[in-house]
Motif scaffolding. Structure first.
Motif, short mmCIF file in Angstrom:
data_model
loop_
_atom_site.label_atom_id
_atom_site.label_comp_id
_atom_site.label_asym_id
_atom_site.label_seq_id
_atom_site.Cartn_x
_atom_site.Cartn_y
_atom_site.Cartn_z
N ASN A 122 0.82 -1.22 0.00
CA ASN A 122 0.00 0.00 0.00
C ASN A 122 0.85 1.27 0.00
N VAL A 123 1.86 1.28 -0.84
CA VAL A 123 2.78 2.42 -0.94
C VAL A 123 2.61 3.10 -2.29
N GLY A 124 2.58 4.42 -2.28
CA GLY A 124 2.52 5.19 -3.52
C GLY A 124 3.82 5.95 -3.72
N LEU A 125 4.49 5.67 -4.84
CA LEU A 125 5.71 6.39 -5.21
C LEU A 125 5.32 7.42 -6.26
N GLY A 126 5.47 8.70 -5.96
CA GLY A 126 4.96 9.77 -6.80
C GLY A 126 5.65 9.91 -8.15
N TYR A 127 5.20 10.89 -8.92
CA TYR A 127 5.72 11.16 -10.26
C TYR A 127 7.14 11.75 -10.22
N ASP A 128 7.87 11.56 -11.30
CA ASP A 128 9.12 12.27 -11.56
C ASP A 128 10.11 12.20 -10.40
N SER A 129 10.25 11.03 -9.81
CA SER A 129 11.13 10.87 -8.67
C SER A 129 12.33 9.98 -9.01
N PHE A 130 13.34 10.01 -8.13
CA PHE A 130 14.56 9.23 -8.34
C PHE A 130 14.88 8.43 -7.09
N TYR A 131 15.20 7.14 -7.30
CA TYR A 131 15.59 6.25 -6.20
C TYR A 131 16.92 5.60 -6.55
N GLY A 132 17.99 6.08 -5.95
CA GLY A 132 19.31 5.48 -6.13
C GLY A 132 19.53 4.45 -5.04
N CYS A 133 19.57 3.15 -5.43
CA CYS A 133 19.48 2.06 -4.46
C CYS A 133 20.82 1.37 -4.17
N ALA A 134 21.93 2.02 -4.49
CA ALA A 134 23.23 1.36 -4.31
C ALA A 134 23.44 0.90 -2.86
N GLY A 135 23.08 1.73 -1.90
CA GLY A 135 23.25 1.38 -0.49
C GLY A 135 22.05 0.70 0.12
N GLY A 136 21.00 0.54 -0.67
CA GLY A 136 19.78 -0.10 -0.20
C GLY A 136 18.74 0.90 0.27
N ILE A 137 17.50 0.69 -0.18
CA ILE A 137 16.37 1.52 0.26
C ILE A 137 15.26 0.59 0.75
N GLU A 138 14.72 0.89 1.93
CA GLU A 138 13.58 0.16 2.47
C GLU A 138 12.47 1.15 2.79
N ILE A 139 11.27 0.86 2.32
CA ILE A 139 10.12 1.72 2.56
C ILE A 139 9.00 0.86 3.15
N GLY A 140 8.49 1.25 4.30
CA GLY A 140 7.50 0.45 5.02
C GLY A 140 6.09 0.59 4.46
N ASP A 141 5.19 -0.25 4.96
CA ASP A 141 3.79 -0.28 4.51
C ASP A 141 3.10 1.07 4.70
N ASP A 142 2.15 1.36 3.81
CA ASP A 142 1.23 2.49 3.94
C ASP A 142 1.92 3.86 3.90
N THR A 143 3.09 3.91 3.32
CA THR A 143 3.82 5.18 3.22
C THR A 143 3.51 5.87 1.89
N ILE A 144 3.43 7.20 1.93
CA ILE A 144 3.15 8.01 0.75
C ILE A 144 4.41 8.79 0.39
N ILE A 145 4.84 8.69 -0.86
CA ILE A 145 5.98 9.46 -1.34
C ILE A 145 5.48 10.47 -2.37
N GLY A 146 5.76 11.75 -2.17
CA GLY A 146 5.28 12.79 -3.07
C GLY A 146 6.01 12.82 -4.40
N ASN A 147 5.68 13.82 -5.21
CA ASN A 147 6.30 13.98 -6.53
C ASN A 147 7.65 14.70 -6.42
N TYR A 148 8.51 14.44 -7.38
CA TYR A 148 9.83 15.08 -7.48
C TYR A 148 10.69 14.84 -6.24
#
Length: 238
Positions: A122-148
């Motif tokens: 139940n996570v929303g990753l907004g428009y026009d965003s960047f995720y650089g995952c070299a070191g690892g990214i964890e995002i928990g349930d029900d989190t909202i990520i905005g645009n840009y």
């Protein structure tokens, strides 16, 4: 009748009550349903591991598809670029949406295999965003990520004045976002940031390495505590 049936179907898929605004024209809904059917067919033939109802735009690009796993009712919109080459790959939970023109990179440099990204349910990753995952990214349930919004789980070493910064290497601490958080538009999350459950990051904030404790509101450059969610009083400069 059609809208009523559609509301029931969407509610079942999402796991909560969903009703289309009665002012939305029927032709608009029909065009949207047609578009989603095409995305569903594209997801079915994509070869990407999924648990069903996978909506993939034909205008999205996914590299290293064997390293991508998605849950049920996942949407990857047009213009999205995912390079899943990484140690743990890219994992998207149930009912996740990846917004238009978003870029996810599992590895930033072929000299170092990145760790990858794991997104809860139940996570929303907004428009026009960047995720650089070299070191690892964890995002928990029900989190909202905005645009840009941008995530950078990598940091350059710059201690030496005699060696070019580009040759001094990088560090990888990773980024962790808890459950039920809201990351505002144009926020920047840097390597080493740990944002606990229930936090709100204000629009435009720069979140540097450190611990951001649960159920608080942070904002500014660099991000600082603005207030506790259960209180109205503002704590500037804390």
């Amino acid at each position: 009748m059609f809208i009523r049936i559609l509301n029931k179907l969407i509610s079942r898929w999402k796991g909560h009550d969903y009703k289309i605004d009665h002012r939305v024209p029927l032709y608009y809904v029909l065009l949207l349903v047609l578009d989603r059917m095409v995305m569903l067919a594209n997801g079915y033939i994509s070869g990407i591991s999924n648990n069903g109802l996978f909506f993939l735009s034909a205008k999205a690009k996914v590299k290293a598809r064997s390293k991508v796993k998605v849950g049920r009712s996942v949407t990857i919109a047009q213009g999205v670029f995912i390079d899943a080459l990484s140690e743990k790959g890219i994992w998207l939970g149930n009912n996740v949406s990846v917004g238009i023109n978003t870029r996810i990179e599992g590895t930033g440099n072929l000299q170092f295999l990145g760790k990858g990204m794991r997104v809860g349910n139940n996570v929303g990753l907004g428009y026009d965003s960047f995720y650089g995952c070299a070191g690892g990214i964890e995002i928990g349930d029900d989190t909202i990520i905005g645009n840009y919004v941008s995530f950078h789980s990598e940091n350059h070493v710059f201690d030496s004045l005699d060696v070019p910064i580009r040759l001094q290497g990088v560090t990888h601490k990773g980024i962790r976002i808890g459950k039920n958080c809201w990351i505002g538009a144009k926020a920047t999350i840097l390597d080493g940031a740990v944002i606990e459950d229930g936090c709100i990051i204000a629009a435009g904030a720069v979140v540097k390495a450190g611990l951001y404790t649960a159920n608080n509101v942070y904002g500014g450059v660099p991000a600082k505590l603005i207030r506790y969610r259960e209180e109205k009083e503002v704590y500037n400069g804390l």
